[in-house]
Design a protein around this motif. Structure first.
Motif, PDB file in Angstrom:
ATOM      1  N   GLY B 500      33.630  34.612  47.111  1.00  0.00           N
ATOM      2  CA  GLY B 500      35.023  34.924  46.820  1.00  0.00           C
ATOM      3  C   GLY B 500      35.727  33.685  46.320  1.00  0.00           C
ATOM      4  O   GLY B 500      35.224  32.565  46.473  1.00  0.00           O
ATOM      5  N   GLY B 501      36.879  33.904  45.740  1.00  0.00           N
ATOM      6  CA  GLY B 501      37.651  32.764  45.258  1.00  0.00           C
ATOM      7  C   GLY B 501      38.674  33.202  44.256  1.00  0.00           C
ATOM      8  O   GLY B 501      39.188  34.320  44.334  1.00  0.00           O
ATOM      9  N   GLY B 517      39.710  38.072  43.112  1.00  0.00           N
ATOM     10  CA  GLY B 517      39.105  39.358  43.429  1.00  0.00           C
ATOM     11  C   GLY B 517      39.312  39.747  44.874  1.00  0.00           C
ATOM     12  O   GLY B 517      38.967  40.857  45.282  1.00  0.00           O
ATOM     13  N   ALA B 518      39.872  38.836  45.655  1.00  0.00           N
ATOM     14  CA  ALA B 518      40.159  39.172  47.055  1.00  0.00           C
ATOM     15  C   ALA B 518      41.163  40.314  47.089  1.00  0.00           C
ATOM     16  O   ALA B 518      42.093  40.351  46.300  1.00  0.00           O
ATOM     17  CB  ALA B 518      40.724  37.961  47.788  1.00  0.00           C
ATOM     18  N   SER B 525      46.750  39.017  52.232  1.00  0.00           N
ATOM     19  CA  SER B 525      45.904  37.954  51.669  1.00  0.00           C
ATOM     20  C   SER B 525      46.514  37.377  50.412  1.00  0.00           C
ATOM     21  O   SER B 525      46.354  36.187  50.137  1.00  0.00           O
ATOM     22  CB  SER B 525      44.483  38.462  51.422  1.00  0.00           C
ATOM     23  OG  SER B 525      44.457  39.475  50.443  1.00  0.00           O
ATOM     24  N   ASP B 526      47.239  38.161  49.621  1.00  0.00           N
ATOM     25  CA  ASP B 526      47.875  37.590  48.432  1.00  0.00           C
ATOM     26  C   ASP B 526      48.813  36.456  48.844  1.00  0.00           C
ATOM     27  O   ASP B 526      48.892  35.431  48.171  1.00  0.00           O
ATOM     28  CB  ASP B 526      48.671  38.669  47.669  1.00  0.00           C
ATOM     29  CG  ASP B 526      47.765  39.532  46.787  1.00  0.00           C
ATOM     30  OD1 ASP B 526      46.551  39.259  46.721  1.00  0.00           O
ATOM     31  OD2 ASP B 526      48.286  40.478  46.171  1.00  0.00           O
ATOM     32  N   PHE B 556      34.739  37.352  40.765  1.00  0.00           N
ATOM     33  CA  PHE B 556      33.977  38.200  41.681  1.00  0.00           C
ATOM     34  C   PHE B 556      34.332  37.906  43.134  1.00  0.00           C
ATOM     35  O   PHE B 556      34.486  36.756  43.540  1.00  0.00           O
ATOM     36  CB  PHE B 556      32.478  37.963  41.464  1.00  0.00           C
ATOM     37  CG  PHE B 556      31.620  38.994  42.133  1.00  0.00           C
ATOM     38  CD1 PHE B 556      31.230  40.126  41.445  1.00  0.00           C
ATOM     39  CD2 PHE B 556      31.219  38.850  43.447  1.00  0.00           C
ATOM     40  CE1 PHE B 556      30.446  41.094  42.059  1.00  0.00           C
ATOM     41  CE2 PHE B 556      30.447  39.807  44.069  1.00  0.00           C
ATOM     42  CZ  PHE B 556      30.052  40.935  43.374  1.00  0.00           C
ATOM     43  N   ASP B 557      34.454  38.970  43.903  1.00  0.00           N
ATOM     44  CA  ASP B 557      34.767  38.807  45.326  1.00  0.00           C
ATOM     45  C   ASP B 557      34.116  39.966  46.068  1.00  0.00           C
ATOM     46  O   ASP B 557      34.110  41.092  45.590  1.00  0.00           O
ATOM     47  CB  ASP B 557      36.288  38.837  45.537  1.00  0.00           C
ATOM     48  CG  ASP B 557      36.703  38.254  46.871  1.00  0.00           C
ATOM     49  OD1 ASP B 557      37.360  37.200  46.874  1.00  0.00           O
ATOM     50  OD2 ASP B 557      36.378  38.867  47.920  1.00  0.00           O
ATOM     51  N   TYR B 558      33.557  39.674  47.229  1.00  0.00           N
ATOM     52  CA  TYR B 558      32.910  40.738  48.006  1.00  0.00           C
ATOM     53  C   TYR B 558      33.918  41.749  48.538  1.00  0.00           C
ATOM     54  O   TYR B 558      33.543  42.836  48.942  1.00  0.00           O
ATOM     55  CB  TYR B 558      32.131  40.138  49.186  1.00  0.00           C
ATOM     56  CG  TYR B 558      30.733  39.648  48.833  1.00  0.00           C
ATOM     57  CD1 TYR B 558      30.411  39.264  47.535  1.00  0.00           C
ATOM     58  CD2 TYR B 558      29.732  39.568  49.801  1.00  0.00           C
ATOM     59  CE1 TYR B 558      29.143  38.814  47.210  1.00  0.00           C
ATOM     60  CE2 TYR B 558      28.461  39.124  49.490  1.00  0.00           C
ATOM     61  CZ  TYR B 558      28.160  38.744  48.192  1.00  0.00           C
ATOM     62  OH  TYR B 558      26.908  38.307  47.880  1.00  0.00           O
TER      63      TYR B 558
END
Lengths: 290, 800, 168
Positions: B500-501, B517-518, B525-526, B556-558
């Motif tokens: 993530g990142g 992508g979080a 979280s934003d 990309f983020d899980y």
């Protein structure tokens, strides 16, 4: 979205009566109609009573008259209703649904819905209330006790509407009690109970004991009432009445509680309501979710 | 009723030179708060696309059946109906719907539409029509002949010889099916199985024990009840790409899984998450997306699929019910020697999260205590019940109800104070995780060392706040009072997993776009990621513009699960911001002629240590965009998760029990959480308060009830009782900060760990009040009264 | 399946007049959302969560179980309508600043209930706030911060009283 073909807004009682028919549902607040499909069986049109002059809440000839458009919120805060037997009807109205529901739902609607778990029928039954029905043949009065016939079944013909509920103002000194148990604070009653006692010279001279959600209709416990008459309003008397409420209960098991639990609670609720009326416990002092 | 948050010391960079933090650690309002309170149309349910159709799903009315015949002629003939799809019309690809990384540790046991129906609610057919009402009407016109099959609802019965078999053996995952690890026994309906031994010789440790304590605990099926139901809108655009707007926690996993189900390349699929009205794990799942996509592909028009609340209860996902057997061996002084757990999880009709949730019941819990030997067994078992999935806590709430009830039973058996027993045995900073092994290591090696552990402080401050040492006024009449506690740990991301990142770019005015992508699903979280970026870039929160999340744009983020976002994505954001900072400083050094080492970012400016440079970021931005040093200041940063540092939580409750009605009222609650660092204390305490509220519902009132044919008896808020503010105790929340050296600004996590404690804490308080032990959730009035009867009846009222 | 949009409803929503022709069984929530008034949310559809709360002629009600015909001639106020010239109402500001909105899906309903309470009782104690919010379900916050927000809004409105839009 209700699946209906027409929405009628009669401007007078006469217009309303002319519209009443089996396939037409009467709407005051409408909250039950929209959420409970059982009231929509066979219904194709709705008749909204909102424009009729039925929002009266008044005393006339020794009766508190509550019109079909009077909301639960209005009943709960009415000083007239508060004055009846330790405000038991106010308290029942105040725990019926959420504030938003009470602003729309009506007392008469709660009666018309005829659900055994409703919160205002027990206090109304304890107060010997009447239902004033109006139909093409004129008006008729039915004792509330005779009005309820079963779950969602009542003595109202499809061409009749309930104009108002009438509550006789009890004699001075009449005490009342109300108790409700739910799974959470904001819940339909698992069991509720209301009672009225009149004590003269240390003896009970009038008693009403009503338990909700333990029978197909809100249950007047005649045995308990009879047993209370002539006794001192003491702990033994109210515990005995609670035992008779247990014996009278014919509850079902459902997703809210088992029949056994409801039967047990019939006694607890009846006893606790009676303790309030007998002055043995403060009103609403137990660990209640209501 | 009062909430207090612990007064915080001036935050400083952990291990740093003591430079004070400005944005991290501040209780700032959410970056999206204004839109939310104003009722702005920012959710997927608020999105209307031009020419959009409305989809509906025909659900199986039977718990176990085969579609013998299906005829859609009448439904298609209804004017306004645009598509009716059955299993003949969609790809039969086997897949897993769990929103987890590739390769999923899940059996590929699901098809988009499968003629083999495995629960009441399973999908029979899909409809798209001009209006929702038309689509609903079309469902009734689909003629289906069902061949009913025997159904099984009890996991133990499902494992027995001769039980109805739900799945074929060839659904085994192509990678794991033939190897040790997740074993899958289709004939006995075991979706997944694990057995582990840790530490020394278990039998010997039990043999050395002065006391062996055993107990069996049961947990129920509960629903997430996110207020926004599942909703997905699919559209094939003019470029022949599939766009999906979805209320999801896992946009990137969903994109990958959609590609598999539909047979489309990932490059032609875009998943967009708007504001999400709550997830709690229920949206860690590809659910409506492939159905909406299939309808959009079939009709070439946008299609919206929106669950009703009833469908949320009939056909979404639930917390796994579990039966958990505990056994432990202890010495007389309360030292734990052997700890054993056997969990049987009901994964329902499909097993996407079966292995991992069943594993988590032990893997996330047993590591809380030091012991000489451990034994853990887990089975995830198929039944014809609704599908179990991910839910906040992910198996740990079930495990902790068992473990923390059991620890109290151990304390009672030894006559020890439950708090003292926990203090004696819980893990400490510097311990190695005794349960979880590093999957990348050739030899068995602990997955992690606990580099931070504020649990002793949580226990100390929590006990002081509740007054653990003070005698409790227990009551003599019908109402009795008791006190209880429970402790827990969780993780911060999945160890050995995660990615993530963010990418960050600078705009003309010196503001920054943070594209991540979080997935903010309401947890904030934003806001937290914006704070981390702002802190690193030396600007206020108002200079950060968040974007999340769009698989075409954001890195990309899980996704949002496993308490990963602050720790994993936050680390990635911090790295991205540090790289951007470096670029800005290099430009500024060239602009000012100052040495790079002398420059820093603060207050929205580039500043030199000697005070001679005070260059607004906007000037640097203009220089890079229009000046002589033209470049897009931009960088990305990512992180994964090596060892998932655990947050710790201690909870103390005081309850009142009505011995006549059986009702329990929680009167006071103290939460003390070690979260490493609160990037935003207000949001962090909000996470704790929300988690414990959900945990209290788990303890007391919530249960999805099935009838004997597998139908949900209470599919709505009327009879599925979520607690209201009137049911809440007086609540105190204490944030304990033991900075985690591997976390961004010392942060670990806080969103899940507090949900673990209310159920055992209430059960323990009930025991304290009345000496009765309820080992099954929820602790309903009927169970309390039954336990009282079993113990010889309600207590005799004493003098008032 | 009746879809005859035959029921005329004239009402004022957030200060704007609407003349709707609706299917007779339309709920107020359906009518509002179809008119792009999206603050009120459909969550339970059974009157059990108050996420669809609106003020109908001064009373807060659940739009999901109110027939749209009931709004004929009425004034409706939703969370969006509390904004004045883009400025948040004190109730909204307090919700935003205290962290009372997490996912925010229930928030318009909470804001409306809080607004209704403070119209009736400008100085409620915590018990009164809880009673007023007793029907509003929130799955995110545990209610601590929403209750705090209402008390904070009450303080702010008492110190700087200004009649909100739609106030009687």
């Amino acid at each position: 979205m209700l699946s209906v073909d027409a929405y009628h807004r009669p401007r007078s009682l006469e217009q309303a009566l002319a519209l009443l028919a089996p396939e037409r549902a009467v709407v005051a607040g409408g909250t039950d109609l929209l959420v409970n499909p059982r009231y929509m069986a066979g219904v194709r049109e709705v008749v909204d009573l909102g424009s009729l002059p039925l929002a009266f809440l008044e005393v006339r000839a020794g009766q508190v008259r509550i019109g079909a458009n009077v909301t639960m919120a209005a009943v709960a805060r009415s000083p007239l209703v508060r004055g009846l037997a330790d405000a038991i009807l106010s308290r029942g109205a105040a725990v019926c649904g959420s504030p938003n529901i009470r602003n729309m739902a009506t007392l008469v609607g709660n009666v018309a819905a005829a659900l055994p778990s409703a919160d205002t029928p027990p206090p109304l039954l304890a107060l010997d209330a009447w239902v004033l029905l109006r139909g093409p043949a004129g008006a008729r009065r039915v004792a509330l006790q005779d009005f309820f016939l079963g779950p969602a079944r009542a003595d109202r013909r499809p061409d009749e509407l309930i104009e108002c509920v009438e509550v006789p103002v009890p004699p001075p000194g009449t005490a009342g009690g109300f108790y409700k148990v739910g799974r959470t604070a904001d819940d339909i009653a698992t069991v509720n109970a209301a009672c009225v006692l009149r004590v003269e010279e240390g003896r009970i001279v009038a008693a009403r004991v009503v338990v909700g959600a333990v029978a197909p209709v809100p249950l007047r416990v005649a045995d308990a009432e009879a047993a209370l008459l002539g006794r001192a309003p003491d702990e033994a008397a109210v515990v005995e009445a609670g035992r008779l409420a247990v014996a009278a209960a014919q509850p079902i098991s459902d997703q809210r509680a088992s029949a056994e639990h409801r039967r047990h609670l019939a006694g607890v609720c009846a006893t606790r309501a009676l303790r309030q009326a007998a002055g043995l416990a403060p009103h609403g002092a137990e660990l209640a979710h209501a | 009723m009062i909430t207090t948050t612990a007064p915080r010391p001036a935050p400083t960079e952990p291990g740093g030179p003591g430079s004070a933090l400005r944005v991290v650690g501040a209780p700032l309002p959410r970056v999206d708060g204004r839109a939310l309170v104003a009722g702005a149309p920012v959710y997927t349910v608020d999105l209307d696309l031009p020419d959009m159709l409305h989809g509906k799903i025909l659900h199986s009315p039977l718990a176990h059946a085969r579609v013998a015949a299906i005829d859609v002629t009448r439904a298609l003939a209804l004017p306004g109906v645009r598509a009716v799809l059955t299993h003949r019309d969609v790809p039969p690809t086997r897949h897993a719907t769990a929103g987890v990384p590739f390769p999923e540790l899940s059996p590929y046991d699901t098809r988009l539409l499968d003629p083999h129906l495995r629960y009441v609610g399973d999908w029979v057919a899909l409809v798209a029509a001009e209006t929702e009402a038309l689509a609903e009407a079309a469902l009734a016109l689909i003629d289906v002949a069902y061949e009913e099959l025997p159904a099984v609802f009890d996991p133990v019965a499902a494992m027995a010889e001769g039980a109805p078999q739900l799945h074929d053996p060839d659904t085994t995952h192509p990678r794991f099916g033939a190897t040790p690890g997740p074993v899958y026994d289709a004939r006995h309906n075991v979706a997944a199985h694990e057995e582990i031994w840790r530490g020394g010789d278990f039998a010997a440790a039990i043999a050395r024990a002065d006391r062996v304590v055993e107990g069996t605990y049961r947990t129920q099926r509960v629903a997430h009840c996110a207020l926004e139901p599942h909703v997905s809108i699919a559209q094939v655009d003019g470029y022949d790409r599939l766009n999906i707007w979805s209320s999801t926690q896992v946009p990137f996993h969903t994109r990958r899984q959609l590609a598999r189900v539909l047979g489309w390349p990932v490059s032609r699929i875009r998943v967009i998450k708007l504001r999400v009205g709550g997830g709690f794990g229920g949206k860690q799942e590809m659910l409506l997306e492939p159905a909406a996509a299939a309808l959009a592909i079939a009709t070439r028009r946008p299609v919206r699929l929106l669950h009703t609340r009833q469908e949320e209860f009939n056909a979404s996902r639930f917390r796994h019910p579990m039966t958990i057997r505990m056994r432990s061996g202890v010495t007389q002084d309360g030292t734990l020697l052997a700890l054993e757990m056997h969990a049987v999880a009901d994964t329902g009709a499909y097993g996407g999260h079966g292995l991992t949730v069943a594993q988590a019941a032990g893997h996330k819990t047993l590591c809380l205590y030091r012991a000489q030997a451990y034994h853990f067994v887990a089975d995830a078992v198929y039944t014809n019940a609704p599908v179990s999935g991910a839910m906040r806590g992910y198996g740990a709430p079930q495990g902790y109800f068992a473990l923390e009830s059991h620890m109290d039973e151990v304390a009672a058996a030894l006559g020890l104070d439950p708090l003292a027993l926990r203090r004696r045995n819980h893990v400490r900073r510097g311990d190695d995780d005794p349960i979880n092994l590093d999957p990348t290591a050739p030899e068995p090696r602990s997955a992690r060392r606990f580099r931070s552990c504020g649990l002793p402080e949580c226990l100390e401050r929590g006990a002081a706040a509740i007054g653990w040492e003070r005698p409790l006024e227990r009551g003599r009449g019908v109402v009795r009072r008791g006190r209880g506690l429970a402790i827990a740990m969780q993780g911060s991301g999945v160890a050995g997993s995660e990615l993530g990142g963010a990418s960050i770019k600078m705009n003309d005015d010196g503001s920054f776009n943070v594209m991540t992508g979080a997935t903010d699903i309401g947890q904030g979280s934003d806001t937290v990621l914006a704070q981390i970026a702002a802190e690193t870039l030396g600007v206020g929160l108002d200079r950060i513009v968040m974007h999340s999340s769009d698989t075409d744009i954001d890195i990309f983020d899980y996704g949002s699960y496993a308490s990963s976002t602050t720790f994993v994505s936050g680390t990635g954001v911090r790295r991205a911001a540090a790289a951007v900072r470096d670029q800005v400083l290099r430009v500024a050094a060239a602009m000012t002629g100052q040495p790079l080492a002398e420059l820093d970012l603060a207050g929205g400016c580039v500043r030199s240590r000697d005070g001679t440079v005070d260059l607004p970021l906007a000037e640097v931005a203009l220089e890079t965009l229009y000046g002589t040093r033209r470049q897009q200041v931009m960088a990305s940063g990512h992180a994964s998760c090596h060892d998932s540092p655990p947050p710790f939580h201690a909870q103390f409750v005081e309850i009142a029990v009505d011995c006549e009605t059986g009702q329990i009222r929680v009167e006071r609650m103290v939460n003390a959480i070690d979260l490493g660092r609160a990037v935003n204390p207000r949001l962090a305490s909000g996470q704790v308060e929300g988690a414990v509220a959900m945990g209290l519902g788990y303890a007391l009132s919530e249960e999805v009830l099935l009838d004997d044919r597998g139908r949900v008896r209470n599919p709505g808020f009327v009879d599925y009782k979520v607690l209201s503010c009137l049911d809440m105790p007086e609540m105190t929340t204490i944030l304990v900060e033991d900075p985690e050296p591997t976390g961004p600004y010392g942060a670990k996590s806080c969103g899940e760990v507090p949900i673990n404690t209310p159920a055992p804490a209430v059960a323990n308080a009930l025991y304290d009040a009345l000496g009765i032990r309820v080992r099954s959730l929820p602790i309903t009035p009927e169970k309390v009264l039954a336990a009282l009867r079993a113990a010889g009846g309600p207590p005799v009222p004493g003098p008032a | 399946m009746p879809d005859g949009s035959t029921l005329p409803v004239r009402c004022t929503v957030n200060g704007r007049e609407y003349h709707w022709r609706l299917a007779p069984g339309t709920t107020l929530l359906e009518a509002l959302r179809a008119a792009q008034v999206r603050g009120p949310k459909l969550v339970c559809g059974t009157g059990d969560c108050c996420a669809c709360g609106v003020i109908l002629d001064g009373r807060s009600v659940n739009a999901c179980c109110t027939l749209a015909g009931k709004a004929d001639g009425a004034t409706v106020l939703t969370a969006e309508g509390l904004l004045e010239a883009g400025r948040l109402h004190p109730v909204q500001a307090a919700f935003a600043e205290t962290g009372a909105a997490q996912c925010g899906f229930c928030t318009p309903g909470f804001v409306i209930r809080a607004y209704a309470l403070l119209q009736e009782d400008p100085d409620p104690d915590e018990a009164a706030v809880r009673a007023a919010l007793g029907g509003n379900i929130c799955r995110c916050t545990g209610y601590v911060k929403p209750v705090e927000a209402v008390l904070e809004a009450a303080r702010r409105m008492r110190s700087a009283p200004a009649p909100g839009p739609g106030a009687p």
